[in-house]
Scaffold this motif. Structure first.
Motif, PDB file in Angstrom:
ATOM      1  N   GLY A 226       0.791  -1.225   0.000  1.00 33.70           N
ATOM      2  CA  GLY A 226       0.000   0.000   0.000  1.00 33.70           C
ATOM      3  C   GLY A 226       0.821   1.271   0.000  1.00 33.70           C
ATOM      4  O   GLY A 226       0.279   2.370  -0.174  1.00 33.70           O
TER       5      GLY A 226
ATOM      6  N   LYS B 252      -1.352  10.614   1.105  1.00 27.95           N
ATOM      7  CA  LYS B 252      -2.435  10.305   2.038  1.00 27.95           C
ATOM      8  C   LYS B 252      -2.413   8.840   2.463  1.00 27.95           C
ATOM      9  O   LYS B 252      -2.586   8.510   3.644  1.00 27.95           O
ATOM     10  CB  LYS B 252      -3.784  10.654   1.407  1.00 27.95           C
ATOM     11  N   LYS B 253      -2.181   7.925   1.518  1.00 31.90           N
ATOM     12  CA  LYS B 253      -2.221   6.500   1.848  1.00 31.90           C
ATOM     13  C   LYS B 253      -1.071   6.113   2.777  1.00 31.90           C
ATOM     14  O   LYS B 253      -1.232   5.269   3.666  1.00 31.90           O
ATOM     15  CB  LYS B 253      -2.203   5.647   0.580  1.00 31.90           C
TER      16      LYS B 253
ATOM     17  N   GLU C  11      -1.805   7.339   6.313  1.00 28.42           N
ATOM     18  CA  GLU C  11      -2.797   6.471   6.967  1.00 28.42           C
ATOM     19  C   GLU C  11      -2.135   5.195   7.484  1.00 28.42           C
ATOM     20  O   GLU C  11      -2.412   4.731   8.598  1.00 28.42           O
ATOM     21  CB  GLU C  11      -3.916   6.128   5.971  1.00 28.42           C
TER      22      GLU C  11
END
Length: 417
Positions: A190, A212-213, A216
């Protein structure tokens, strides 16, 4: 013919804004002097290797943002993206390490980064930086932070938040990197492509990713403070004590890693309304990694464009200086020569003085005097030349002073006082 515009990400400093830059720079210079800090100036470009070794190959700066080119001798040259590595290079090359330590340096320099355009971020920007070499004690960290906080406070910026963290050292960081890799391994697929490249080389750099990923994924990552060795832990505790004795409030933010590879132990950021206006930290191993002796160091960078933007957004007005002391107008060719000569002589005495260069009418000359905001004005004509006297008018209240044209000190004293 199409007009040529400034390159994207650059901005002109216009004459109407010059006083703002001068005000900020002079205030920072004065503050630096109070801390015993001396100025250094380094070239605008350096050998690319300096930044590969100094800034770090896994950083966004090196991977994505540097302006690098080959010169006519086929040497790889880079416009400096930050000020620390050049200051370190100068410290080593000029054997400043042989002087009594610590060495305290400051600089004002343009920097260049090919970044995404956004508010307060330019591709050519200007930085005020502080570097202190040769002292390992946490008192120096606290002193450097106090200078940054004082500077922003004295500009009148309110609501500042100081966030601090420790990044450990080569003794304790490997344990953290191991734990971080184990945490990230389950979510490796990811990660963005850049962070996948950082996974083995420098996993801590992933914590600084703006994707953003990735943010997170790292939200619940291990905390470096839980892995500090005794030396680093004691240093961080000492830093907090020194900040507290100066009554400087702080918050611990374990997510701060800063954007450059050279940091160790103390890192900090000063925040205003969720925007970082100043940041820095300790880099005890950079000087030795760049070929110098083992020398502890700490510093910070403050972007001047961002500082000026913050002052504007906070409604903090920078006082506009008096640009012109006196305007000397004239009627006729002989008077024009006398006005020109008088202007020259008064300037030599330190009086800010202007005369007419456009052969304007008296009315237009007085309009120009008002437009340049001259504190005083006088008009020379045939009578003034004959009598060697003139009327000096104070523009604020209209008061008239009779002056002798050959008494330059008298004219100066009226204007200055």
């Amino acid at each position: 013919m199409e007009k040529i515009q400034a390159p994207k990400g650059t901005k002109d400093m216009l004459p109407k804004d010059g006083y703002k830059w001068h005000f900020v720079e002079e205030k920072l210079k004065k503050l630096s002097e109070e801390y015993g800090i001396k100025e250094i100036r380094t070239p605008i470009f350096e050998h690319t290797e300096l930044f590969l070794r100094g800034v770090g190959e896994t950083t966004d700066v090196v991977q994505k943002e540097m302006y690098t080119f080959l010169d006519k001798g086929e040497r790889s040259i880079t416009l400096k993206p930050e000020g620390t590595a050049p200051a370190v290079r100068a410290f080593i090359e000029n054997s400043i390490y042989a002087d009594p330590q610590p060495t305290k340096l400051c600089y004002f320099t343009p920097c260049f980064r090919y970044e995404k355009m956004q508010k307060g971020r330019l591709r050519q920007f200007h930085q005020y930086g502080i570097e202190v070499f040769g002292a390992k004690e946490a008192s120096v960290d606290a002193e450097v932070i106090s200078l940054a906080m004082r500077a922003l406070d004295e500009f009148g910026i309110k609501g500042l938040t100081l966030n601090i963290n420790s990044l450990g050292c080569p003794k304790c960081r490997p344990n953290f990197n191991k734990a971080l890799r184990e945490f990230l391994e389950a979510n490796y697929d990811g990660l963005c492509e850049t962070c996948k490249g950082r996974f083995e080389k420098n996993p801590m750099r992933i914590l600084d990713c703006k994707e953003k990923k990735c943010k997170e994924i790292t939200k619940n990552a291990p905390v470096i403070l839980d892995f500090l060795c005794d030396e680093c832990n004691d240093h961080f505790d000492d830093l907090k004590k020194y900040l507290e004795v100066m009554h400087i409030n702080y918050q611990i933010d374990s997510k701060i890693v800063r954007g450059l590879d050279y940091y160790s132990k103390t890192v900090f950021e000063i925040i205003n309304k969720d925007i970082t206006v100043c940041g820095g930290g300790r880099y005890d191993y950079l000087i030795s990694e760049m070929g110098g002796p083992e020398t502890p160091a700490i510093g910070f960078g403050l972007g001047l464009e961002r500082l000026l933007l913050t002052l504007e957004e906070e409604g903090i007005e920078i006082p506009e200086p008096n640009y012109m002391d006196v305007f000397i107008g004239s009627i006729g060719d002989e008077a024009r020569l006398e006005a020109f000569s008088l202007t020259y002589e008064l300037r030599k005495l330190g009086v800010k003085c202007e005369c007419d260069h456009m052969k304007k009418s008296v009315k237009a000359q007085m309009k120009h005097s008002n437009r340049i905001n001259a504190s005083y004005s006088m008009i020379l004509g045939e009578d003034e030349i004959t009598n060697k006297t003139a009327k000096l008018k104070r523009m604020s209240d209209g008061e008239i002073f009779e002056v002798k044209l050959d008494s330059l000190e008298e004219i100066k004293n009226i204007i200055v006082n």
